[in-house]
Design a protein around this motif. Structure first.
Motif, short mmCIF file in Angstrom:
data_model
loop_
_atom_site.label_atom_id
_atom_site.label_comp_id
_atom_site.label_asym_id
_atom_site.label_seq_id
_atom_site.Cartn_x
_atom_site.Cartn_y
_atom_site.Cartn_z
N LEU A 1 -26.57 3.90 10.88
CA LEU A 1 -27.26 3.89 12.04
C LEU A 1 -28.14 4.99 12.46
N GLN A 2 -27.85 6.17 11.70
CA GLN A 2 -29.04 7.28 11.88
C GLN A 2 -30.34 6.72 11.69
N ARG A 3 -31.21 7.20 12.37
CA ARG A 3 -32.64 6.68 12.53
C ARG A 3 -33.21 6.84 11.03
N LYS A 4 -33.12 7.89 10.17
CA LYS A 4 -33.54 8.18 9.01
C LYS A 4 -33.13 7.28 7.99
N VAL A 5 -31.76 6.93 8.08
CA VAL A 5 -30.90 6.00 7.09
C VAL A 5 -31.60 4.78 7.39
N GLN A 6 -31.74 4.45 8.87
CA GLN A 6 -32.23 2.96 8.99
C GLN A 6 -33.77 2.88 8.42
N ARG A 7 -34.41 3.69 8.66
CA ARG A 7 -35.88 3.43 8.33
C ARG A 7 -35.98 3.63 6.73
N GLY A 8 -35.00 4.35 5.88
CA GLY A 8 -35.03 4.41 4.49
C GLY A 8 -34.80 3.18 3.81
N LEU A 9 -33.45 2.64 4.47
CA LEU A 9 -32.95 1.25 4.08
C LEU A 9 -33.98 0.11 4.45
N SER A 10 -34.51 0.20 5.43
CA SER A 10 -35.66 -0.97 6.04
C SER A 10 -36.67 -0.99 4.87
#
Length: 218
Positions: free
Chosen positions: A191-200
């Motif tokens: 749920l960290q923003r950078k991880v969310q963005r990368g996975l998206s």
């Protein structure tokens, strides 16, 4: 019979754990909604598996794979749906890349498919898992191609198919329980923003690629 069942279990596990549209979608929704999003997606996938297993036992999937028009229609619908999910993931990737300078920016950065206040929409995740599974004609073809390879002594063909379908479903359930548990354990990271963005971003590209591959298959 024991050797046949063991071989079936090994073949099923190989098919289940190989990454495909369902797993990519599960990871995408886990990044968007944590354990809750992953669990809802997995439940949708498992319901789809149950429906297709039942259809295979009833002989309905034979109708699907035996009709070129029907099979093509489902294949194209599945490809378009995967492409749609891929585009939505890339939209999330772009939104999550914006700087949050205020409340408006934070709201704009919420991934698509979330409910009021940015809360994950579990119903949408469930429907996505269900449709992703049902609109993949290769899953139906798998049931028809795998089951006839195994002959269990002393059992009718219908009984064999019921047993094998149930066993495959339970193996898939066990796999997704493990996956959801692992994703839940690393929920804070997901749920960290950078991880969310990368996975998206990764999920968007993967879903578009899978959609193109499904659409191109004959």
């Amino acid at each position: 019979m024991t050797a046949q069942l063991l071989t079936f279990v090994l073949a099923s596990l190989l098919i289940i754990v190989v990454p495909g549209p369902d797993l990519v979608l599960l990871l995408r929704n886990a990044a968007r909604g944590g354990r809750r999003g992953a669990a809802a997606t997995a439940m949708g996938i498992m319901l789809g598996n149950a429906v297709l297993a039942g259809a295979a036992v009833a002989g309905l999937t034979a109708l699907l794979t035996g009709s070129e028009v029907l099979y093509t229609a489902v294949r194209i619908a599945g490809a378009l749906y995967l492409a749609y999910l891929g585009i939505r993931s890339l939209i999330d990737f772009i939104r999550l890349g914006r700087r949050e300078d205020g409340a408006d920016d934070a709201t704009a950065a919420q991934p698509a498919g979330h409910g009021r206040g940015g809360a994950p929409d579990s119903g949408a995740d469930f429907r996505q898992g269900l449709l992703s599974n049902l609109l993949n004609p290769k899953v139906a073809a798998f049931y028809l191609s795998l089951f006839p390879q195994f002959q269990l002594p002393g059992m009718s063909e219908l009984s064999q198919h019921v047993l094998l379908a149930g066993l495959f479903w339970l193996l898939a359930l066990a796999w997704y329980v493990v996956v959801v548990a692992v994703l839940g354990a690393i929920q804070r990271v997901l749920l960290q923003r950078k991880v969310q963005r990368g996975l998206s971003g990764v999920a968007g590209v993967a879903l578009l690629g899978l959609g193109a591959a499904v659409g191109a298959r004959q």
